[in-house]
Design a protein around this motif. Structure first.
Motif, PDB file in Angstrom:
ATOM      1  N   ASP A 166       4.560  -3.660  -9.878  1.00 33.74           N
ATOM      2  CA  ASP A 166       4.338  -2.280 -10.308  1.00 33.74           C
ATOM      3  C   ASP A 166       2.948  -2.089 -10.916  1.00 33.74           C
ATOM      4  O   ASP A 166       2.682  -1.120 -11.599  1.00 33.74           O
ATOM      5  N   ILE A 167       2.037  -3.031 -10.604  1.00 37.75           N
ATOM      6  CA  ILE A 167       0.684  -2.960 -11.139  1.00 37.75           C
ATOM      7  C   ILE A 167      -0.276  -2.541 -10.027  1.00 37.75           C
ATOM      8  O   ILE A 167      -0.319  -3.165  -8.954  1.00 37.75           O
ATOM      9  N   ALA A 168      -1.042  -1.481 -10.292  1.00 37.09           N
ATOM     10  CA  ALA A 168      -2.037  -1.029  -9.329  1.00 37.09           C
ATOM     11  C   ALA A 168      -3.229  -1.987  -9.358  1.00 37.09           C
ATOM     12  O   ALA A 168      -3.828  -2.199 -10.406  1.00 37.09           O
ATOM     13  N   VAL A 169      -3.567  -2.564  -8.194  1.00 36.19           N
ATOM     14  CA  VAL A 169      -4.661  -3.529  -8.110  1.00 36.19           C
ATOM     15  C   VAL A 169      -5.768  -3.082  -7.163  1.00 36.19           C
ATOM     16  O   VAL A 169      -6.774  -3.768  -7.017  1.00 36.19           O
ATOM     17  N   GLY A 170      -5.583  -1.926  -6.537  1.00 31.01           N
ATOM     18  CA  GLY A 170      -6.596  -1.390  -5.647  1.00 31.01           C
ATOM     19  C   GLY A 170      -6.331   0.070  -5.376  1.00 31.01           C
ATOM     20  O   GLY A 170      -5.202   0.537  -5.505  1.00 31.01           O
ATOM     21  N   CYS A 171      -7.396   0.796  -5.027  1.00 30.67           N
ATOM     22  CA  CYS A 171      -7.230   2.214  -4.709  1.00 30.67           C
ATOM     23  C   CYS A 171      -8.255   2.651  -3.676  1.00 30.67           C
ATOM     24  O   CYS A 171      -9.259   1.976  -3.446  1.00 30.67           O
ATOM     25  N   LEU A 172      -7.976   3.786  -3.073  1.00 25.19           N
ATOM     26  CA  LEU A 172      -8.857   4.409  -2.095  1.00 25.19           C
ATOM     27  C   LEU A 172      -8.427   5.865  -1.972  1.00 25.19           C
ATOM     28  O   LEU A 172      -7.238   6.169  -2.013  1.00 25.19           O
ATOM     29  N   VAL A 173      -9.388   6.755  -1.818  1.00 23.69           N
ATOM     30  CA  VAL A 173      -9.103   8.178  -1.619  1.00 23.69           C
ATOM     31  C   VAL A 173      -9.487   8.532  -0.191  1.00 23.69           C
ATOM     32  O   VAL A 173     -10.556   8.162   0.284  1.00 23.69           O
ATOM     33  N   VAL A 174      -8.598   9.255   0.497  1.00 26.79           N
ATOM     34  CA  VAL A 174      -8.870   9.781   1.835  1.00 26.79           C
ATOM     35  C   VAL A 174      -8.888  11.296   1.696  1.00 26.79           C
ATOM     36  O   VAL A 174      -7.886  11.899   1.320  1.00 26.79           O
ATOM     37  N   LEU A 224      -4.458   6.326  -2.009  1.00 28.17           N
ATOM     38  CA  LEU A 224      -3.687   5.140  -1.649  1.00 28.17           C
ATOM     39  C   LEU A 224      -3.860   4.105  -2.744  1.00 28.17           C
ATOM     40  O   LEU A 224      -4.981   3.886  -3.215  1.00 28.17           O
ATOM     41  N   LEU A 225      -2.763   3.488  -3.139  1.00 25.13           N
ATOM     42  CA  LEU A 225      -2.803   2.427  -4.136  1.00 25.13           C
ATOM     43  C   LEU A 225      -2.279   1.143  -3.526  1.00 25.13           C
ATOM     44  O   LEU A 225      -1.321   1.162  -2.750  1.00 25.13           O
ATOM     45  N   ALA A 226      -2.892   0.043  -3.899  1.00 26.97           N
ATOM     46  CA  ALA A 226      -2.372  -1.280  -3.583  1.00 26.97           C
ATOM     47  C   ALA A 226      -1.629  -1.736  -4.823  1.00 26.97           C
ATOM     48  O   ALA A 226      -2.194  -1.760  -5.919  1.00 26.97           O
ATOM     49  N   LEU A 227      -0.349  -2.054  -4.666  1.00 28.33           N
ATOM     50  CA  LEU A 227       0.478  -2.471  -5.793  1.00 28.33           C
ATOM     51  C   LEU A 227       0.882  -3.919  -5.652  1.00 28.33           C
ATOM     52  O   LEU A 227       1.335  -4.352  -4.595  1.00 28.33           O
ATOM     53  N   ASN A 228       0.745  -4.655  -6.732  1.00 31.00           N
ATOM     54  CA  ASN A 228       1.281  -6.001  -6.863  1.00 31.00           C
ATOM     55  C   ASN A 228       2.424  -5.852  -7.852  1.00 31.00           C
ATOM     56  O   ASN A 228       2.183  -5.749  -9.050  1.00 31.00           O
ATOM     57  N   PRO A 242      -3.991   5.557 -10.606  1.00 37.37           N
ATOM     58  CA  PRO A 242      -5.339   5.116 -10.264  1.00 37.37           C
ATOM     59  C   PRO A 242      -6.363   5.222 -11.390  1.00 37.37           C
ATOM     60  O   PRO A 242      -7.491   4.776 -11.211  1.00 37.37           O
ATOM     61  N   ALA A 243      -6.035   5.791 -12.534  1.00 39.32           N
ATOM     62  CA  ALA A 243      -7.040   6.065 -13.574  1.00 39.32           C
ATOM     63  C   ALA A 243      -7.829   4.819 -13.990  1.00 39.32           C
ATOM     64  O   ALA A 243      -9.057   4.864 -14.067  1.00 39.32           O
ATOM     65  N   GLU A 244      -7.153   3.721 -14.273  1.00 37.65           N
ATOM     66  CA  GLU A 244      -7.866   2.506 -14.702  1.00 37.65           C
ATOM     67  C   GLU A 244      -8.755   1.959 -13.589  1.00 37.65           C
ATOM     68  O   GLU A 244      -9.859   1.476 -13.850  1.00 37.65           O
ATOM     69  N   LEU A 245      -8.278   2.028 -12.346  1.00 42.32           N
ATOM     70  CA  LEU A 245      -9.077   1.543 -11.219  1.00 42.32           C
ATOM     71  C   LEU A 245     -10.300   2.428 -11.006  1.00 42.32           C
ATOM     72  O   LEU A 245     -11.402   1.924 -10.758  1.00 42.32           O
ATOM     73  N   LEU A 246     -10.115   3.740 -11.100  1.00 41.73           N
ATOM     74  CA  LEU A 246     -11.248   4.652 -10.969  1.00 41.73           C
ATOM     75  C   LEU A 246     -12.255   4.438 -12.091  1.00 41.73           C
ATOM     76  O   LEU A 246     -13.466   4.475 -11.859  1.00 41.73           O
ATOM     77  N   ALA A 247     -11.768   4.197 -13.295  1.00 41.83           N
ATOM     78  CA  ALA A 247     -12.673   3.930 -14.419  1.00 41.83           C
ATOM     79  C   ALA A 247     -13.498   2.676 -14.140  1.00 41.83           C
ATOM     80  O   ALA A 247     -14.726   2.674 -14.317  1.00 41.83           O
ATOM     81  N   ALA A 248     -12.850   1.609 -13.692  1.00 43.49           N
ATOM     82  CA  ALA A 248     -13.566   0.370 -13.394  1.00 43.49           C
ATOM     83  C   ALA A 248     -14.592   0.602 -12.278  1.00 43.49           C
ATOM     84  O   ALA A 248     -15.729   0.118 -12.366  1.00 43.49           O
ATOM     85  N   TYR A 249     -14.199   1.341 -11.249  1.00 41.01           N
ATOM     86  CA  TYR A 249     -15.100   1.645 -10.134  1.00 41.01           C
ATOM     87  C   TYR A 249     -16.348   2.374 -10.633  1.00 41.01           C
ATOM     88  O   TYR A 249     -17.477   1.986 -10.332  1.00 41.01           O
ATOM     89  N   HIS A 250     -16.146   3.443 -11.391  1.00 42.90           N
ATOM     90  CA  HIS A 250     -17.280   4.246 -11.842  1.00 42.90           C
ATOM     91  C   HIS A 250     -18.158   3.497 -12.848  1.00 42.90           C
ATOM     92  O   HIS A 250     -19.384   3.615 -12.802  1.00 42.90           O
ATOM     93  N   ILE A 299       0.867  -1.173   0.000  1.00 46.19           N
ATOM     94  CA  ILE A 299       0.000   0.000   0.000  1.00 46.19           C
ATOM     95  C   ILE A 299       0.908   1.228   0.000  1.00 46.19           C
ATOM     96  O   ILE A 299       1.762   1.376   0.876  1.00 46.19           O
ATOM     97  N   VAL A 300       0.731   2.095  -0.992  1.00 44.18           N
ATOM     98  CA  VAL A 300       1.568   3.287  -1.124  1.00 44.18           C
ATOM     99  C   VAL A 300       0.695   4.505  -1.392  1.00 44.18           C
ATOM    100  O   VAL A 300      -0.441   4.394  -1.856  1.00 44.18           O
ATOM    101  N   ARG A 301       1.253   5.676  -1.123  1.00 43.80           N
ATOM    102  CA  ARG A 301       0.584   6.929  -1.461  1.00 43.80           C
ATOM    103  C   ARG A 301       0.934   7.291  -2.892  1.00 43.80           C
ATOM    104  O   ARG A 301       2.079   7.156  -3.313  1.00 43.80           O
ATOM    105  N   TRP A 302      -0.070   7.753  -3.600  1.00 46.26           N
ATOM    106  CA  TRP A 302       0.140   8.146  -4.987  1.00 46.26           C
ATOM    107  C   TRP A 302      -0.006   9.653  -5.081  1.00 46.26           C
ATOM    108  O   TRP A 302      -0.901  10.220  -4.430  1.00 46.26           O
ATOM    109  N   PRO A 303       0.825  10.347  -5.822  1.00 46.99           N
ATOM    110  CA  PRO A 303       1.901   9.841  -6.649  1.00 46.99           C
ATOM    111  C   PRO A 303       3.228   9.695  -5.927  1.00 46.99           C
ATOM    112  O   PRO A 303       4.173   9.142  -6.473  1.00 46.99           O
TER     113      PRO A 303
END
Length: 166
Positions: A75-83, A69-73, A23-31, A9-13
């Protein structure tokens, strides 16, 4: 065989490795998924409301005052969350999403836990969130992590509002 590397789990960017992740692809999938669940499915990102397209097109600008916050596997982002930044002593958790191929590995729990730590370190006394009532799995996750249902602050029908102290 599934890649079982640990997810970080890392802070982006700020803390993302040099590989081009975001996070763009993850946000797209979410929406896109959320629109479909609301019975308003669209064929692609271009069919989403403007505010959601803006998040996808330029998350760094839209969330400039927040922490992503991004979850990375690897160098691939597999999860995200905004605080969100704290307002009146509370932060808000938004846009929690885990790539369906990586679900069941504790990624969402790790993202929420990291969000709670960030909120506490930032001086927030509580964290709130809203979740669609049909997302029973997400509601159960939030309850396991100490959130409880509270009076709604959002006018949209079918939203469950939750909060907890940090």
């Amino acid at each position: 065989m599934t890649d079982q590397r640990e997810v970080a789990i890392v802070r982006w960017p700020g803390q993302v490795p040099s590989a081009p992740v975001g996070p763009a692809e993850l946000l797209a999938a979410y929406h896109l998924q959320t629109q479909a669940e609301k019975g308003e499915a669209v064929a692609g990102v271009e069919g989403l409301p403007d505010r959601y397209r803006g998040e996808i097109a330029n998350p760094q600008a839209v969330f400039v005052d927040d922490v992503v916050l991004l979850a990375l596997n690897g160098d691939i982002a597999v999860g995200c969350l905004v605080v969100t930044a704290s307002v009146d002593g509370r932060s808000e958790v938004k846009r929690l999403w885990t790539d369906p191929a990586f679900r069941g590995r504790g990624i969402a729990s790790s993202l929420v836990s990291a969000a709670l730590v960030h909120a506490a370190e930032s001086g927030a006394s509580g964290v709130r969130l809203s979740v669609w009532k049909w997302r029973a799995g997400a509601i159960a996750l939030y309850e396991r992590l100490g959130f409880s249902v509270t009076e709604s602050w959002d006018e949209r029908d079918q939203l469950v509002c939750m909060e907890r102290a940090v």
